[in-house]
Design a protein around this motif. Structure first.
Motif, PDB file in Angstrom:
ATOM      1  N   ARG A 149       5.866   4.340   0.864  1.00  0.00           N
ATOM      2  CA  ARG A 149       6.485   5.569   1.348  1.00  0.00           C
ATOM      3  C   ARG A 149       7.603   5.261   2.332  1.00  0.00           C
ATOM      4  O   ARG A 149       8.664   5.882   2.303  1.00  0.00           O
ATOM      5  CB  ARG A 149       5.429   6.458   2.003  1.00  0.00           C
ATOM      6  CG  ARG A 149       5.941   7.849   2.333  1.00  0.00           C
ATOM      7  CD  ARG A 149       4.853   8.774   2.859  1.00  0.00           C
ATOM      8  NE  ARG A 149       3.828   8.969   1.845  1.00  0.00           N
ATOM      9  CZ  ARG A 149       2.511   8.723   2.039  1.00  0.00           C
ATOM     10  NH1 ARG A 149       2.077   8.278   3.194  1.00  0.00           N
ATOM     11  NH2 ARG A 149       1.651   8.933   1.071  1.00  0.00           N
ATOM     12  N   LEU A 150       7.401   4.273   3.197  1.00  0.00           N
ATOM     13  CA  LEU A 150       8.429   3.882   4.153  1.00  0.00           C
ATOM     14  C   LEU A 150       9.653   3.308   3.434  1.00  0.00           C
ATOM     15  O   LEU A 150      10.791   3.589   3.816  1.00  0.00           O
ATOM     16  CB  LEU A 150       7.884   2.866   5.160  1.00  0.00           C
ATOM     17  CG  LEU A 150       6.899   3.412   6.189  1.00  0.00           C
ATOM     18  CD1 LEU A 150       6.326   2.273   7.023  1.00  0.00           C
ATOM     19  CD2 LEU A 150       7.558   4.449   7.068  1.00  0.00           C
ATOM     20  N   GLN A 194      11.770   6.050   1.850  1.00  0.00           N
ATOM     21  CA  GLN A 194      12.515   6.880   2.789  1.00  0.00           C
ATOM     22  C   GLN A 194      13.638   6.116   3.478  1.00  0.00           C
ATOM     23  O   GLN A 194      14.427   6.706   4.213  1.00  0.00           O
ATOM     24  CB  GLN A 194      11.564   7.449   3.844  1.00  0.00           C
ATOM     25  CG  GLN A 194      10.567   8.420   3.257  1.00  0.00           C
ATOM     26  CD  GLN A 194       9.528   8.844   4.265  1.00  0.00           C
ATOM     27  OE1 GLN A 194       9.419   8.286   5.350  1.00  0.00           O
ATOM     28  NE2 GLN A 194       8.741   9.845   3.895  1.00  0.00           N
ATOM     29  N   ASN A 243       0.835  -1.191   0.000  1.00  0.00           N
ATOM     30  CA  ASN A 243       0.000   0.000   0.000  1.00  0.00           C
ATOM     31  C   ASN A 243       0.879   1.253   0.000  1.00  0.00           C
ATOM     32  O   ASN A 243       2.094   1.172  -0.001  1.00  0.00           O
ATOM     33  CB  ASN A 243      -0.957  -0.011   1.198  1.00  0.00           C
ATOM     34  CG  ASN A 243      -0.221  -0.115   2.515  1.00  0.00           C
ATOM     35  OD1 ASN A 243       0.931   0.271   2.602  1.00  0.00           O
ATOM     36  ND2 ASN A 243      -0.892  -0.616   3.531  1.00  0.00           N
ATOM     37  N   ARG A 244       0.247   2.410  -0.002  1.00  0.00           N
ATOM     38  CA  ARG A 244       0.988   3.669  -0.080  1.00  0.00           C
ATOM     39  C   ARG A 244       1.888   3.890   1.122  1.00  0.00           C
ATOM     40  O   ARG A 244       2.991   4.403   0.992  1.00  0.00           O
ATOM     41  CB  ARG A 244       0.029   4.843  -0.195  1.00  0.00           C
ATOM     42  CG  ARG A 244      -0.574   4.993  -1.541  1.00  0.00           C
ATOM     43  CD  ARG A 244      -1.397   6.244  -1.608  1.00  0.00           C
ATOM     44  NE  ARG A 244      -1.821   6.483  -2.967  1.00  0.00           N
ATOM     45  CZ  ARG A 244      -2.613   7.449  -3.332  1.00  0.00           C
ATOM     46  NH1 ARG A 244      -3.091   8.280  -2.436  1.00  0.00           N
ATOM     47  NH2 ARG A 244      -2.937   7.600  -4.587  1.00  0.00           N
ATOM     48  N   THR A 245       1.428   3.504   2.283  1.00  0.00           N
ATOM     49  CA  THR A 245       2.214   3.712   3.496  1.00  0.00           C
ATOM     50  C   THR A 245       3.504   2.901   3.461  1.00  0.00           C
ATOM     51  O   THR A 245       4.590   3.419   3.753  1.00  0.00           O
ATOM     52  CB  THR A 245       1.395   3.334   4.744  1.00  0.00           C
ATOM     53  OG1 THR A 245       0.159   4.057   4.719  1.00  0.00           O
ATOM     54  CG2 THR A 245       2.151   3.677   6.007  1.00  0.00           C
ATOM     55  N   SER A 246       3.401   1.631   3.092  1.00  0.00           N
ATOM     56  CA  SER A 246       4.604   0.797   3.041  1.00  0.00           C
ATOM     57  C   SER A 246       5.536   1.254   1.916  1.00  0.00           C
ATOM     58  O   SER A 246       6.753   1.226   2.061  1.00  0.00           O
ATOM     59  CB  SER A 246       4.239  -0.677   2.885  1.00  0.00           C
ATOM     60  OG  SER A 246       3.550  -0.895   1.684  1.00  0.00           O
TER      61      SER A 246
END
Length: 73
Positions: free
Chosen positions: A7-8, A11, A2-5
Motif C-alpha cells: 500500500r505504501l 501511494q 505484506n499489504r502495508t508495504s
C-alpha cells in the motif's frame, strides 16, 4: 512484501511515475501498435508538397487542401 508495504508503494508518487513509464515502454512503445500508428507519409518531388494528390472515395484532392505536416508532433 505484506499489504502495508504494498500500500505504501502504491501511494508513492515516484514509484507510480516509474511504473507508468515502464508500462508505456513495454506495453506500447516496443510493440506492433507503434508500427500501426506510424502510417504512410507522403513524399514530394517538389519538396513543398504542391504536387501531392490525396485520393479519396469521393475523388482526388490537391495537397494544398490537406493538412500534411512534414514534422512529427
Amino acid at each position: 512484501m505484506n499489504r502495508t508495504s504494498a500500500r505504501l508503494l502504491a501511494q508513492n508518487p515516484q514509484v507510480l511515475k516509474r511504473l507508468a513509464k515502464y508500462m508505456a515502454l513495454h506495453c506500447f512503445r516496443n510493440t506492433v501498435l507503434e508500427d500501426f500508428h506510424t502510417g504512410i507519409t507522403p513524399s514530394s518531388q517538389a519538396g513543398d508538397y504542391s504536387d501531392v494528390v490525396v485520393k479519396t472515395p469521393f475523388g482526388e484532392s490537391p495537397g494544398q487542401n490537406c493538412r500534411v505536416s512534414a514534422t512529427r508532433r
